[in-house]
Design an enzyme around this catalytic site. Sequence first.
Site, mmCIF file in Angstrom:
data_model
loop_
_atom_site.group_PDB
_atom_site.id
_atom_site.type_symbol
_atom_site.label_atom_id
_atom_site.label_comp_id
_atom_site.label_asym_id
_atom_site.label_seq_id
_atom_site.Cartn_x
_atom_site.Cartn_y
_atom_site.Cartn_z
ATOM 1 N N PHE A 1 35.949 4.561 17.369
ATOM 2 C CA PHE A 1 36.995 5.567 17.314
ATOM 3 C C PHE A 1 37.342 6.000 18.746
ATOM 4 O O PHE A 1 36.497 5.990 19.646
ATOM 5 C CB PHE A 1 36.533 6.765 16.472
ATOM 6 N N ASP B 1 26.212 7.274 20.519
ATOM 7 C CA ASP B 1 27.262 7.862 19.679
ATOM 8 C C ASP B 1 26.850 7.563 18.233
ATOM 9 O O ASP B 1 27.051 6.466 17.718
ATOM 10 C CB ASP B 1 28.636 7.270 19.997
ATOM 11 N N HIS C 1 28.344 7.869 13.123
ATOM 12 C CA HIS C 1 28.291 7.192 11.819
ATOM 13 C C HIS C 1 26.855 7.105 11.288
ATOM 14 O O HIS C 1 26.649 6.484 10.252
ATOM 15 C CB HIS C 1 28.805 5.746 11.953
ATOM 16 N N GLN D 1 32.660 15.726 10.953
ATOM 17 C CA GLN D 1 34.061 15.719 10.494
ATOM 18 C C GLN D 1 34.088 15.277 9.025
ATOM 19 O O GLN D 1 33.145 14.664 8.534
ATOM 20 C CB GLN D 1 34.857 14.786 11.437
ATOM 21 N N LYS E 1 32.547 12.118 7.388
ATOM 22 C CA LYS E 1 31.220 11.678 7.813
ATOM 23 C C LYS E 1 30.157 11.881 6.728
ATOM 24 O O LYS E 1 30.329 12.685 5.815
ATOM 25 C CB LYS E 1 30.798 12.403 9.098
ATOM 26 N N ARG F 1 26.573 30.391 29.838
ATOM 27 C CA ARG F 1 25.546 31.446 29.870
ATOM 28 C C ARG F 1 24.163 30.797 30.001
ATOM 29 O O ARG F 1 23.992 29.613 29.675
ATOM 30 C CB ARG F 1 25.601 32.293 28.598
ATOM 31 N N TYR G 1 28.131 38.943 30.144
ATOM 32 C CA TYR G 1 29.303 38.556 30.941
ATOM 33 C C TYR G 1 28.904 37.923 32.266
ATOM 34 O O TYR G 1 29.435 38.260 33.319
ATOM 35 C CB TYR G 1 30.220 39.770 31.145
ATOM 36 N N ARG H 1 30.786 26.585 20.425
ATOM 37 C CA ARG H 1 29.777 26.851 19.397
ATOM 38 C C ARG H 1 30.304 26.532 18.004
ATOM 39 O O ARG H 1 31.508 26.588 17.745
ATOM 40 C CB ARG H 1 29.363 28.330 19.454
#
Length: 423
Positions: free
Chosen positions: A97, A168, A171, A194, A197, A226, A233, A243
Amino acid sequence: MTTRLALLGGRPVRTRPFPAWPVFGRAEEARLLRTLRSGQWGRLHGDEVRRFEERFAAMHGCRHGIAVANGTVSLRLALIAAGLRAEDEVIVPPYTFFSTASAVVEANMVPAFADVDLDSFNLAPEAVEAAVTARTRAVIPVHFAGQPADMDAIMRIARKRKLLVIEDAAHAHGARYRDRPAGSLGHLASFSFQSSKNLTCGEGGIITTNDTRLAERCRSLHNCGRVPGGVWYEHHVISGNYRLGEFQGAVLNAQLDRLDAQTNTRDRNGRDLASRLAALPGLHPQKRPAACTRHSYHLFMLRLDGPAFGAPRAAVIEALRAEGIPCSAGYGFSLPQQPMFRAKAFGPYLQEAGARLDYSRANVPNSDLICREQGIWLEQSLLLGRRSDIKDIVRAFEKIHGQRAALSEWFRQRPARRRETTV
Ligand SMILES: Cc1ncc(COP(=O)(O)O)c(C=O)c1O
């Protein structure tokens, strides 16, 4: 049973649908409702994503899991966390992909294509070796369709050439290589959740690793730079908010309880289907090495050698669909031929390297052959049912092979085919 093809007015082999995807029920509902009512919808306050990260990482043989927004961001963050520099080269397969390569560009690095093996559809180690240059810093093997790449050979090359390896594993949830889980075989790995999957929450992804230093960097990168113990901050590196939310975490925790049994079912059915289809002339199901001790079959993939089978791929795909077997030709062309690579439409990335790159010269004949002439994909949910489903798929192929002369004739008479654009 009539032998006339459904495409030509005969009775289809199958009219019942195959199992639907996704599979869900009370467990997902209960977790989603609990999350809703808790009011803790974000990663930083709820417990679902944190628990999912721990469980998923442990199931995949890793100490660390960092859940992120999708399986493209996970690749990009893994590359950046590993300390790669602008315009370093990263070897990727051309048969995968778009994201496997686009994530490299979006990390301001240069994808270098190494061809796949014609039988396994995974990166060919000798092509990786040949693609290494003085600028190469990493390689991203894709466990294509859910079959682990030749990781012994790839890790050998990586050690020799001092390359980082990012699997990767989009799959490959639950797949195993020599009984070790995919996702624990390289330095880092990336999974996607996704909607198509094998483990899904609609959109999502995760980075897995056993390297605590890399995990800490990934965690910082996915959370606006962070650091542990830092104030809210205070941001230490350039990054953003990648996230995963608690609703997705809730769905994933419920889905994870189903993964092992589903993977075993797909593995059993996929093996059965491969051995039956290999008996027909011109059909070459993805070749499974002994090192693949569990295949997750995100796709059941095969090559159809048109002249040996007696009919071209486009005709066989139409005939299969008419017989009630959903399938597609997969990617229409190799990644270097994507308009983005041809035009070098890299946006603000690769400003210097872009000038010297020419992807039209990429030499990836195996990938080209699979894309243009031979690849056929059946989606994972077809393998989630009973043995009778597998028999129907085999019967459809047998019927079409038996009627190949009539099919070829019909195909010749048809007006010019629309280009296959399905993915
Ligand atoms: C091999 C491969 N890598 C990466 C991705 C990207 O995952 P996502 O769609 O979650 O960004 C996909 C997904 O479609 C994929 O198939």
